[in-house]
Enzyme design. Structure first.
Site, mmCIF file in Angstrom:
data_model
loop_
_atom_site.group_PDB
_atom_site.id
_atom_site.type_symbol
_atom_site.label_atom_id
_atom_site.label_comp_id
_atom_site.label_asym_id
_atom_site.label_seq_id
_atom_site.Cartn_x
_atom_site.Cartn_y
_atom_site.Cartn_z
ATOM 1 N N GLY A 80 39.122 2.999 34.080
ATOM 2 C CA GLY A 80 38.893 4.309 33.798
ATOM 3 C C GLY A 80 39.557 4.900 32.529
ATOM 4 N N THR A 111 40.402 -1.549 23.471
ATOM 5 C CA THR A 111 41.802 -1.080 24.052
ATOM 6 C C THR A 111 42.341 0.306 23.697
ATOM 7 N N GLY A 157 42.957 20.867 16.330
ATOM 8 C CA GLY A 157 41.643 20.180 16.714
ATOM 9 C C GLY A 157 41.258 20.415 18.124
ATOM 10 N N GLY A 209 44.325 20.330 20.825
ATOM 11 C CA GLY A 209 45.140 21.418 20.596
ATOM 12 C C GLY A 209 44.510 22.773 20.976
ATOM 13 N N GLU A 237 48.036 24.466 12.172
ATOM 14 C CA GLU A 237 46.990 23.465 11.674
ATOM 15 C C GLU A 237 47.300 23.682 10.192
ATOM 16 N N ASP A 251 37.418 3.934 20.950
ATOM 17 C CA ASP A 251 38.459 4.734 20.391
ATOM 18 C C ASP A 251 39.198 3.663 19.056
ATOM 19 N N HIS A 290 13.693 32.648 30.908
ATOM 20 C CA HIS A 290 14.426 33.813 30.743
ATOM 21 C C HIS A 290 15.086 34.281 32.141
HETATM 22 C C1 LIG Z 1 13.516 41.534 41.080
HETATM 23 C C2 LIG Z 1 12.594 40.734 39.782
HETATM 24 C C3 LIG Z 1 13.429 39.675 39.302
HETATM 25 C C4 LIG Z 1 12.806 38.801 38.524
HETATM 26 N N1 LIG Z 1 13.388 37.841 37.730
HETATM 27 C C5 LIG Z 1 12.915 37.156 36.755
HETATM 28 C C6 LIG Z 1 13.537 36.224 36.258
HETATM 29 O O1 LIG Z 1 14.962 35.679 36.388
HETATM 30 N N2 LIG Z 1 13.098 35.297 35.267
HETATM 31 C C7 LIG Z 1 11.761 35.434 34.890
HETATM 32 O O2 LIG Z 1 11.346 34.951 34.140
HETATM 33 N N3 LIG Z 1 10.952 36.504 35.418
HETATM 34 C C8 LIG Z 1 11.386 37.304 36.521
HETATM 35 N N4 LIG Z 1 10.925 38.429 37.129
HETATM 36 C C9 LIG Z 1 9.624 38.382 36.724
HETATM 37 C C10 LIG Z 1 9.150 39.180 35.405
HETATM 38 O O3 LIG Z 1 9.833 40.443 35.619
HETATM 39 C C11 LIG Z 1 7.704 39.345 35.288
HETATM 40 O O4 LIG Z 1 7.113 38.116 35.216
HETATM 41 C C12 LIG Z 1 7.428 39.792 33.800
HETATM 42 O O5 LIG Z 1 8.032 41.305 33.919
HETATM 43 C C13 LIG Z 1 6.132 40.184 33.587
HETATM 44 O O6 LIG Z 1 5.751 40.751 32.374
HETATM 45 P P1 LIG Z 1 4.528 41.527 32.145
HETATM 46 O O7 LIG Z 1 4.368 41.904 30.648
HETATM 47 O O8 LIG Z 1 3.336 40.726 32.691
HETATM 48 O O9 LIG Z 1 4.692 42.752 33.174
HETATM 49 P P2 LIG Z 1 5.667 43.994 33.182
HETATM 50 O O10 LIG Z 1 6.973 43.489 32.782
HETATM 51 O O11 LIG Z 1 5.301 44.482 34.638
HETATM 52 O O12 LIG Z 1 5.026 45.193 32.021
HETATM 53 C C14 LIG Z 1 3.997 45.785 32.415
HETATM 54 C C15 LIG Z 1 4.244 47.044 31.590
HETATM 55 O O13 LIG Z 1 3.047 47.779 31.519
HETATM 56 C C16 LIG Z 1 3.212 49.092 31.795
HETATM 57 N N5 LIG Z 1 2.048 49.732 32.517
HETATM 58 C C17 LIG Z 1 1.444 49.196 33.557
HETATM 59 N N6 LIG Z 1 0.310 50.083 33.718
HETATM 60 C C18 LIG Z 1 0.137 50.559 32.602
HETATM 61 C C19 LIG Z 1 -0.787 51.711 32.165
HETATM 62 N N7 LIG Z 1 -1.949 52.136 32.695
HETATM 63 N N8 LIG Z 1 -0.775 52.230 30.922
HETATM 64 C C20 LIG Z 1 0.460 52.092 30.145
HETATM 65 N N9 LIG Z 1 1.424 51.177 30.454
HETATM 66 C C21 LIG Z 1 1.181 50.554 31.688
HETATM 67 C C22 LIG Z 1 4.414 49.149 32.933
HETATM 68 O O14 LIG Z 1 5.109 50.524 32.666
HETATM 69 C C23 LIG Z 1 5.277 47.971 32.234
HETATM 70 O O15 LIG Z 1 6.152 48.518 31.263
HETATM 71 C C24 LIG Z 1 11.581 39.352 37.956
HETATM 72 C C25 LIG Z 1 10.486 40.289 38.757
HETATM 73 C C26 LIG Z 1 11.397 40.889 39.599
HETATM 74 C C27 LIG Z 1 10.560 42.070 40.440
HETATM 75 C C1 LIG Z 2 43.565 15.101 26.115
HETATM 76 C C2 LIG Z 2 42.267 14.386 25.902
HETATM 77 C C3 LIG Z 2 41.143 15.288 26.252
HETATM 78 C C4 LIG Z 2 39.870 14.457 25.758
HETATM 79 N N1 LIG Z 2 39.080 15.110 26.226
HETATM 80 C C5 LIG Z 2 37.539 14.405 26.117
HETATM 81 C C6 LIG Z 2 36.443 14.920 26.536
HETATM 82 O O1 LIG Z 2 36.502 16.219 26.911
HETATM 83 N N2 LIG Z 2 35.181 14.296 26.079
HETATM 84 C C7 LIG Z 2 35.210 13.177 25.471
HETATM 85 O O2 LIG Z 2 34.121 12.750 25.332
HETATM 86 N N3 LIG Z 2 36.500 12.636 25.073
HETATM 87 C C8 LIG Z 2 37.712 13.277 25.486
HETATM 88 N N4 LIG Z 2 38.457 12.426 25.057
HETATM 89 C C9 LIG Z 2 38.533 11.248 24.500
HETATM 90 C C10 LIG Z 2 38.290 9.984 25.322
HETATM 91 O O3 LIG Z 2 39.149 10.105 26.334
HETATM 92 C C11 LIG Z 2 38.294 8.893 24.800
HETATM 93 O O4 LIG Z 2 37.559 9.097 23.615
HETATM 94 C C12 LIG Z 2 37.997 7.425 25.498
HETATM 95 O O5 LIG Z 2 38.614 7.592 26.529
HETATM 96 C C13 LIG Z 2 37.869 6.332 24.776
HETATM 97 O O6 LIG Z 2 37.578 5.257 25.676
HETATM 98 P P1 LIG Z 2 38.273 3.841 25.192
HETATM 99 O O7 LIG Z 2 37.521 2.733 26.263
HETATM 100 O O8 LIG Z 2 38.062 3.481 23.664
HETATM 101 O O9 LIG Z 2 39.623 3.859 25.454
HETATM 102 P P2 LIG Z 2 40.558 4.454 26.672
HETATM 103 O O10 LIG Z 2 40.186 5.298 27.583
HETATM 104 O O11 LIG Z 2 41.897 4.506 26.035
HETATM 105 O O12 LIG Z 2 40.716 3.127 27.506
HETATM 106 C C14 LIG Z 2 41.585 1.712 26.944
HETATM 107 C C15 LIG Z 2 41.947 0.991 28.160
HETATM 108 O O13 LIG Z 2 42.416 -0.218 27.846
HETATM 109 C C16 LIG Z 2 43.673 -0.493 28.515
HETATM 110 N N5 LIG Z 2 44.341 -1.448 27.665
HETATM 111 C C17 LIG Z 2 44.876 -0.957 26.354
HETATM 112 N N6 LIG Z 2 45.471 -2.213 26.064
HETATM 113 C C18 LIG Z 2 45.370 -3.046 26.941
HETATM 114 C C19 LIG Z 2 45.836 -4.553 27.033
HETATM 115 N N7 LIG Z 2 46.320 -5.194 26.106
HETATM 116 N N8 LIG Z 2 45.545 -5.345 27.962
HETATM 117 C C20 LIG Z 2 44.713 -4.805 29.104
HETATM 118 N N9 LIG Z 2 44.275 -3.378 29.142
HETATM 119 C C21 LIG Z 2 44.687 -2.682 27.910
HETATM 120 C C22 LIG Z 2 44.225 0.785 28.596
HETATM 121 O O14 LIG Z 2 44.906 0.574 29.636
HETATM 122 C C23 LIG Z 2 43.109 1.633 28.824
HETATM 123 O O15 LIG Z 2 42.695 1.797 30.244
HETATM 124 C C24 LIG Z 2 39.847 13.183 25.538
HETATM 125 C C25 LIG Z 2 40.997 12.381 24.881
HETATM 126 C C26 LIG Z 2 42.415 13.041 25.415
HETATM 127 C C27 LIG Z 2 43.607 12.351 25.204
#
Ligand SMILES: Cc1cc2nc3c(=O)[nH]c(=O)nc-3n(C[C@H](O)[C@H](O)[C@H](O)COP(=O)(O)OP(=O)(O)OC[C@H]3O[C@@H](n4cnc5c(N)ncnc54)[C@H](O)[C@@H]3O)c2cc1C
Ligand SMILES: Cc1cc2nc3c(=O)[nH]c(=O)nc-3n(C[C@H](O)[C@H](O)[C@H](O)COP(=O)(O)OP(=O)(O)OC[C@H]3O[C@@H](n4cnc5c(N)ncnc54)[C@H](O)[C@@H]3O)c2cc1C
Lengths: 101, 457, 457
Positions: free
Chosen positions: C40, C139, C177, C180, C198, C302, C435
């Site tokens: 690992g 390594t 970096g 850090g 830095e 690395d 959305h």
């Molecule tokens: C609780 C809840 C959570 C939801 N969460 C999500 C979500 O997370 N993600 C997602 O993608 N969708 C979600 N939806 C669905 C989303 O809100 C609807 O799909 C979207 O609003 C539909 O858009 P629309 O334009 O067809 O209708 P509407 O947004 O209902 O708009 C219609 C508009 O026409 C107007 N209108 C109506 N009749 C007349 C009229 N005769 N004259 C003038 N104006 C009129 C109304 O006032 C309204 O402003 C959610 C819905 C609800 C109820």
């Molecule tokens: C604090 C920190 C945070 C990090 N965060 C991320 C991150 O979020 N995302 C990301 O992608 N990368 C991250 N990295 C980088 C990542 O850990 C390295 O890029 C990765 O581990 C490299 O893999 P490697 O196999 O080349 O080397 P290493 O993982 O170092 O493995 C080498 C292995 O070889 C073994 N070895 C060495 N010499 C010998 C030998 N002579 N005989 C037998 N075994 C030996 C060692 O014991 C070790 O197990 C981070 C690094 C650090 C230090």
């Protein structure tokens, strides 16, 4: 209907490729920038196109199986797809996108 | 009677309507946007935003409760409902101000008042006739109830639930869908006893079954009670509470009953049918390009059958404007729209469940893998559990991603690209995800489906 | 003297080495994995995992402190260092157990002991000679110091910082970096006074400049002190603390000095040079396919110049195994590997900064947009601020994503796909993000660069 790429990739789906079939160790490494060799080399993992380009081809109605890839290792690029799309009669190109299958 | 003319008239200024307006003016159209209440609609004022503020306050409360687990000495003393309200309203009013400013800056004419469709190209607002070459209907939705179940008093919907100035001691919630489980989660964190009643066999019944089951397990552990596969029969109100009777004869007593059984379209009495717009049970019917049967009239958002989500409203609004402009935008099917349920633990999904994928592509043509978050370092750090299930077509694309666990909602962005671009797991496998993140759990599932699991067998 | 033979011998069982081992056995190779300490490596035992546990405890502490802002009544009383340690060690030991189980289940032979390369195909461990058709060096790295700055006593590195059984009253940190700023963030949340020193003109100097500036602003607001663009000169220790003198004559007094100036390769005395492996300042040189100049000898992690990140180690380990198997895996350049700094606020980035993109593609060939999280509903709910900057080639792909803000780390998964697949903002624009999420902020930046901003001007 529009993807032929898988055939070239069966190998990476096989969990255990026998080590004996592997080429000499430093073969690939010796030719870093030389795609021609790769054509004869074992199947590559590189898809024939990237997903957004496949999607674009799909939206434009372009069949990727009929497109020649000009990118690295035969990759079908966006330009290849666009060229294929504009090479066709316009009626086909404006075909509305439809669902996948 | 005065008349105003626009390229596009939009009825309703919620997510769907205002997004259509913003995109339309960008494309050079003049827009009249009619809103009777407040720009932003349900989502901003009574939906997405206020509920998610409550859920974050709930998270803060849970962290205080659980602090000892992480070596932090803190004491949870309770909920200051006025404080929660101020926090929530502060967010809404700032977003509301921002939206008003944006609508103004983009040069959209907002017409205040209730509109009624009076012709395929005209909406009447009071004594004004608002005429457009095209009309987009976007009147949204309201909280439905069940036949015979009247809202009032201690029987409330999400609108009233948001306005409560106290934390109830005990609540019953009718409906285990998104809104029901989100309120259940908030109230439990705020200290209430909660019972959910759901007629279908599972909570969040639209999700992958294994996800529903994990939510049920998590809720049970949190002490959220639920009765599933049993139907509501009736409710009676008395001075201090309600008694809910179920069809199996059981009763549930509580201070309040939240009715969260779905949302109906706001279309009645708005002239749609008189003008000849085809409807079904109040919803406006459209083709996949959002056109109604009446030429020039489009519909977007919650009034269009399908997912009722704010970002679907945004997407459809933008689509309708681009379609009118002749840009021939691409259709995104509902199944490829991301869905998040923001309860604790969160749920996020996109694409087909395994069962649906089997129906569509053939059961022997799909495979899936469910990666347990127990293997994920960051999830362990958050002390959350759950899983990520990915469904693929064999030798084919990723067609479904289903997740549950603390904070998994934000992981849906990556899944959205993978599913919509029809990526193969093999396309993603070469890109190792940042360590330590929850992203990695998604990565492990892709790696496994590509035949090369890393931290899995 | 005994001899063991394997297809592949791997020296070092950290992220790079164990990933190579796991992939190699999957490909049908026999593997001998040599580790002198614990499987690992740095990441699991002294790096990624323990630091992120501290950062989560810090988040819990901040939530308790800030609870009133969200309407939650809670009191923060302090840090229980023993509790933090138990939490942190619990995670490590569970992950360690999991990893050991996995290595065993996959049939990898682990050889305990310190290894030394004695031939292009052999590593000596005590009196055993471990022979392989190929050898992978992995390594890893150790905490470096500056010339003349000795570690000991009150001058510590991250290893000792993780083991502290108290929260220091005041700490000085040499190096702004990743490591850090992460420790600065933790200690401040735990109640310490912190000063970062830095030499370069900014904190996290490898990031996009606007991101560095926002981190500086956020740290100033949090009361984390820093001195940038000024070099360390010397330090003296006395009974109760240290006095750090800077080249400009200023002094910083503190209880401890954490030296976080980078990590050096663990390669000295391991026989690499005797066998003829080309090295530079202790790092092992490889071509882009991870082959050293000695046929059959590869290096990963690395010890290979470039980003020192665990997931780069995983990626390189997998790559080396696949390369040996002749699978011809694709090269992922370091610039396309995601980077996260887990301080509060978090930083996440991938691809080119705007300046670097300008150098590579021509300054007039790139555009960028920086979306302020103030416009993002979910960020407002979290009460966090920050921004997301996306860099694209004009009429071309997204080549850089740079983010700062609470919890933005998990957003890098989507950015990783976009950048690695060379997506255009126009490819993503049709997919409206869920959305309300922080994903949406990334979505807004893409929309803007595609010429169709939604919630932005
Ligand atoms: C609780 C809840 C959570 C939801 N969460 C999500 C979500 O997370 N993600 C997602 O993608 N969708 C979600 N939806 C669905 C989303 O809100 C609807 O799909 C979207 O609003 C539909 O858009 P629309 O334009 O067809 O209708 P509407 O947004 O209902 O708009 C219609 C508009 O026409 C107007 N209108 C109506 N009749 C007349 C009229 N005769 N004259 C003038 N104006 C009129 C109304 O006032 C309204 O402003 C959610 C819905 C609800 C109820
Ligand atoms: C604090 C920190 C945070 C990090 N965060 C991320 C991150 O979020 N995302 C990301 O992608 N990368 C991250 N990295 C980088 C990542 O850990 C390295 O890029 C990765 O581990 C490299 O893999 P490697 O196999 O080349 O080397 P290493 O993982 O170092 O493995 C080498 C292995 O070889 C073994 N070895 C060495 N010499 C010998 C030998 N002579 N005989 C037998 N075994 C030996 C060692 O014991 C070790 O197990 C981070 C690094 C650090 C230090």
């Amino acid at each position: 209907k529009r993807r032929a790429r898988r055939t070239a990739l069966a190998a990476d789906l096989v969990p255990a490729l026998p080590a004996e079939t592997a080429p000499p160790v430093d073969d690939a490494a010796s030719a870093p920038g030389a795609p021609p060799v790769a054509a004869a080399a074992p199947p590559s993992e590189r898809p024939r196109s990237t997903p957004p380009v496949r999607k674009l081809a799909h939206d434009l109605g372009v069949d990727l199986a009929a497109v020649h890839g000009t990118g690295e290792r035969g990759l079908i690029t966006r330009a290849d797809v666009e060229a294929a799309a504009s090479a066709r009669p316009t009626s086909e190109a404006t075909m509305a996108p439809e669902s996948t299958e | 009677m005065s008349e105003q003319n626009f390229d596009i008239v939009i009825l309703g200024g919620g997510s769907g309507g205002y997004a259509a307006a913003l995109r339309a003016v960008q494309l050079g159209f003049t827009v009249g946007l009619i809103e009777k209440d407040k720009l932003g609609g349900t989502c901003l004022h009574r939906g997405c935003i206020p509920t998610k503020a409550l859920l974050h306050a709930a998270e803060i409360a849970e962290h205080a409760r659980d602090s000892a687990k992480f070596g932090v000495r803190a004491t949870f003393e309770g909920i200051d409902v006025a404080g929660v309200t101020a926090y929530r309203e502060g967010i809404i009013s700032s977003k509301f101000k921002g939206l008003q400013g944006l609508i103004k800056a983009r040069g959209i004419t907002v017409i205040e008042g209730e509109g009624r469709l009076v012709a395929p190209n005209a909406v009447q607002v009071g004594d004004q006739r608002i005429v457009g070459k095209n009309v987009i209907l976007a009147t949204g939705s309201y909280s439905r109830s069940l036949p015979g179940l009247e809202i009032g008093g201690r029987v409330i919907t999400s609108e009233q639930a948001l306005e409560l100035d106290f934390v109830p001691g005990k609540v019953a919630i009718l409906g285990g869908g998104v809104i029901g489980v989100e309120f259940a989660s908030v109230w439990k964190s705020f200290g209430a006893e909660v019972t959910i009643i759901e007629a279908l066999p599972h909570l969040v019944p639209n999700e992958e079954e294994s996800i529903s089951k994990q939510l049920e397990r998590a809720f049970r552990k949190r002490g959220i009670d639920y009765k599933i596969g049993v139907r509501f029969q009736s409710v009676t109100q008395h001075e201090n509470g309600v008694v809910v009777t179920l069809e199996n004869g059981e009763t549930v007593e509580a201070e309040l009953l939240l009715v969260a059984v779905g949302r109906g379209p706001v279309t009645a009495g708005l002239g749609y049918d008189e003008v000849g717009v085809a409807m079904d049970r109040g919803f406006v019917l459209t083709d996949e390009r959002l056109a109604t049967n009446v030429p020039g009239v489009y519909a977007v958002g919650d009034i269009v059958p399908g997912l009722q989500l704010a970002h679907r409203g945004f997407q459809q609004g933008i689509f309708a404007a681009e379609e009118i402009a002749g840009l021939n935008p691409i259709v995104i099917e509902d199944v490829n729209i991301p869905k998040i349920t923001y309860c604790e633990p969160e749920i996020a999904s996109i694409g087909y469940t395994e069962a649906k994928a089997g129906e569509k592509f053939g059961a022997d043509q799909v495979s899936s893998y469910e990666y347990n978050l127990a293997g994920n370092g960051k999830s362990h750090i958050l002390e959350t559990s759950g899983s990520i299930k990915v469904v693929r077509v064999n030798d084919g694309p990723i067609v479904g991603v289903h997740m549950i666990g603390g904070r998994v909602g934000e992981l849906i962005g990556e899944a959205q690209l993978a599913v919509n671009w029809e990526a193969y797991p093999e396309d993603i496998a070469p890109f190792l995800h940042a360590h330590p993140t929850q992203n990695e759990a998604l990565g492990e599932a892709f790696l496994k489906l590509a035949g090369k699991p890393l931290h899995a067998l």
